[in-house]
Design an enzyme around this catalytic site. Sequence first.
Site, PDB file in Angstrom:
ATOM      1  N   PHE A 473       0.812  -1.234   0.000  1.00 32.59           N
ATOM      2  CA  PHE A 473       0.000   0.000   0.000  1.00 32.59           C
ATOM      3  C   PHE A 473       0.839   1.275   0.000  1.00 32.59           C
ATOM      4  O   PHE A 473       0.470   2.262   0.627  1.00 32.59           O
ATOM      5  CB  PHE A 473      -0.970   0.017   1.214  1.00 32.59           C
ATOM      6  N   HIS A 474       1.967   1.255  -0.720  1.00 32.42           N
ATOM      7  CA  HIS A 474       2.841   2.426  -0.748  1.00 32.42           C
ATOM      8  C   HIS A 474       3.024   3.021  -2.147  1.00 32.42           C
ATOM      9  O   HIS A 474       4.144   3.422  -2.494  1.00 32.42           O
ATOM     10  CB  HIS A 474       4.226   2.069  -0.180  1.00 32.42           C
TER      11      HIS A 474
END
Length: 540
Positions: A473-474
Site C-alpha cells: 500500500f505504498h
Amino acid sequence: MPTYDFIIVGAGSAGCVLANRLSANGRHKVLLLEAGGHDLNVWIWMPIGYGKTFYNSHVNWMYQTEPDAGTGGRRSYWPRGKVLGGSSAINAMVYIRGHSSDFDGWERLGNPGWGWQDVLPYFKRSETNDLGGDALRGGDGPLHVSTMERDLHPLCDTFIQAGTQRGQSRNTDFNGQTNEGFGLYQNTVRDGLRMSAARAYLRPARKRKNLQVETHAHATRILFEGKKAVGIEYEQHGKRIQAFASNDVILSAGAINSPQLLQLSGIGPASLLSKLDIPIVHDAPGVGQNLQDHLCIDYLYRSRVPTLNNQLHPWWGKLLHGLRYVLTRRGPLSLGVNQAGAFIRSRDGLEKANMQLFFSPVSYTKAPPGKRPLMNPDPFPGFLLSAQPTRPTSRGHLEIRSSDPFEAPAIHPNYLSTGHDVDEMMEGAAFLRKLAAAPALAEVIEAELAPGPHVLSPEDLLTDIRQRAGTVFHPAGTCRMGPDAGADVVDHRLRVHGIDGLRIVDVSIFPTLTTGNTNAPAIMVGEKASDLILEDNQGT
Ligand SMILES: Cc1cc2nc3c(=O)[nH]c(=O)nc-3n(C[C@H](O)[C@H](O)[C@H](O)COP(=O)(O)OP(=O)(O)OC[C@H]3O[C@@H](n4cnc5c(N)ncnc54)[C@H](O)[C@@H]3O)c2cc1C
C-alpha cells in the site's frame, strides 16, 4: 466569488499538515477540500478497526489495478483513504521514516534541500515520540508515535530471537542510528487510539477562522488563466462550485488522484489528452509515470503455541478484549497487526538493508474475498512472516480513461518487471524460510501452510510469488520531483513545471520510494512544503 490565499485539495497525510501550518499565522485564508467525509468512525479510531476500513467504500477509494503480468495477470486491490486523514486514517500505523540515503539520493537527483540533514528537522518537528526527543527523534510535535511493547504478543520476542539466531542484530529503534536488525515497530497511536494526520494536525486547527474545511467536496478540475492556476472546481452534494486562490492551488490528493486531477485538467501527456478530447494546458509527459510500489510475500505458519487467533477467534475472546479495550484502551484491539519486524541485507556485498520484514501474530486465511476480518481470524493458531524488498526498480504508470472526474484511472503497477526485483523477492522468500528454521521459531512452528513445503524449486517459488505477492500500500512517484521540465512534474520547491500558482505536496512527488513505510515521509513532505510555500509568499 469565494477567494482564498491557498486552496488545498485532499485532507490526507500531507494535506492535513499543510492546512495546519499554512493557517497558523492567521494571515492566510485557507480552503481544504476533501472528497471523503468526517472521521468520526469507531473503526478508524480503534487500531484493530484497520480490518474494517480495509474494504469500506465510505472511507476508502478501493482501487483495482489493471491485470499485471508480473503478478500472474492478477489485478491488485489498492485501498486508499477517502476521509479526513486520508490514508493515514486507514493505514496499518507502522512509523518508519526511511533511510538517510533515500533522501540524499533525492537531493543527488537534482533536488537541493531534500538531503537527510535538510529533512531530519521536519521529521523531528512533526513528532512527539513517547520516549522523548533527542538528536534524531521529536519530543513536542503534533504526531504522537508510541512504543507498543507492553501489549505486544509474546511471539514477537520469539521472532526477534530467531533473527538473532540467524546472525542479525537486535534493534531497539528502527528510526534511530541504524534501521538494521530485528525489533518492534513503533505505531502512530496515542492512548490506544489511532493518530491519523487529521487527529494530529487538523483537529487542533479546525477552530481557526481563516481555515475552511469542506468534506464530500470532490475536486473535478483545476481552473486556469493561461498557464496560471487560479482555482478549483469541485462537486459537493450534487452542486458544481468554483473557488479561487490568489496565491497557490496545492494538490495533496495522493499518488493516484493528484496525477488524475492534473490529467483531467489538461496537464499530462499530450497524446493521452488529445485522445480523450481534453484541451491541453501543458504537455507534461511525466504526469502519471514513475509509479512505484512496495510488494510483499507472506509465509503462513500453523503454530504449536497460541497466537492472537486464539484470543480473537472465540466469541468470548472478542467480548473480553472488547470490554478490556473499552475500559482501558489496552490489549490486542489497541495495536496494529504488524507488531515486530526487521530490516536486513538479503545477500552479501550490500552496503545497507534492502529488505523489510513484518511479523504478524494473527492470520485470516479463511476470509472470503472482499473481507479482512481481523476480529474474526483463523480458527487455528497461526502467524505470518512477510518480506518486502525496499527499493524496487520496476516502474508502472497510470492514466485517466475518460474526461469523467468520477471514473477511476487505469493503474498499471508493472510489478516484478526487472530482474533486480524478481531476484530480491526470491531472496526475501528464501530468508523467510531460513528464519522459520531458526531454533526459536522452529520450536513453535507446526507446519508451513503457505506456500507449503512442496514448493521448493526456484520455478515453483517464483510462480508462488507471482500468484500471491501483494501490495504493501505504498504507491508513490507519479508526479516526480526533479529538475527536468519534461520528465519530472514538480521542481524542488514542489511547483509544477511550466505552470504558475500550482504545487503538488504528497507522496506522488517522491522521486524514489523510501526504505520502509510511507506515512512518516508523506508528513515530512507536508511539513517541508509548508515552509517553502510560506517563504515564497512572504509579502502576502
Ligand atoms: C491499507 C493501508 C495500509 C498502510 N499502512 C501503512 C503503515 O503501516 N505505515 C505507513 O507509514 N504507511 C502506510 N500506508 C501508506 C501511507 O498511509 C500513505 O503513503 C500516506 O498516507 C499517503 O499520504 P498522501 O498525503 O500522499 O495521500 P493520502 O493520505 O492518501 O491523502 C489523499 C487525500 O486526498 C483526497 N482526495 C483525493 N482525490 C480528491 C479529489 N479529487 N478531491 C478532493 N479530495 C481528494 C483523498 O480522499 C485523501 O483524503 C498504508 C496505506 C494503506 C492504504
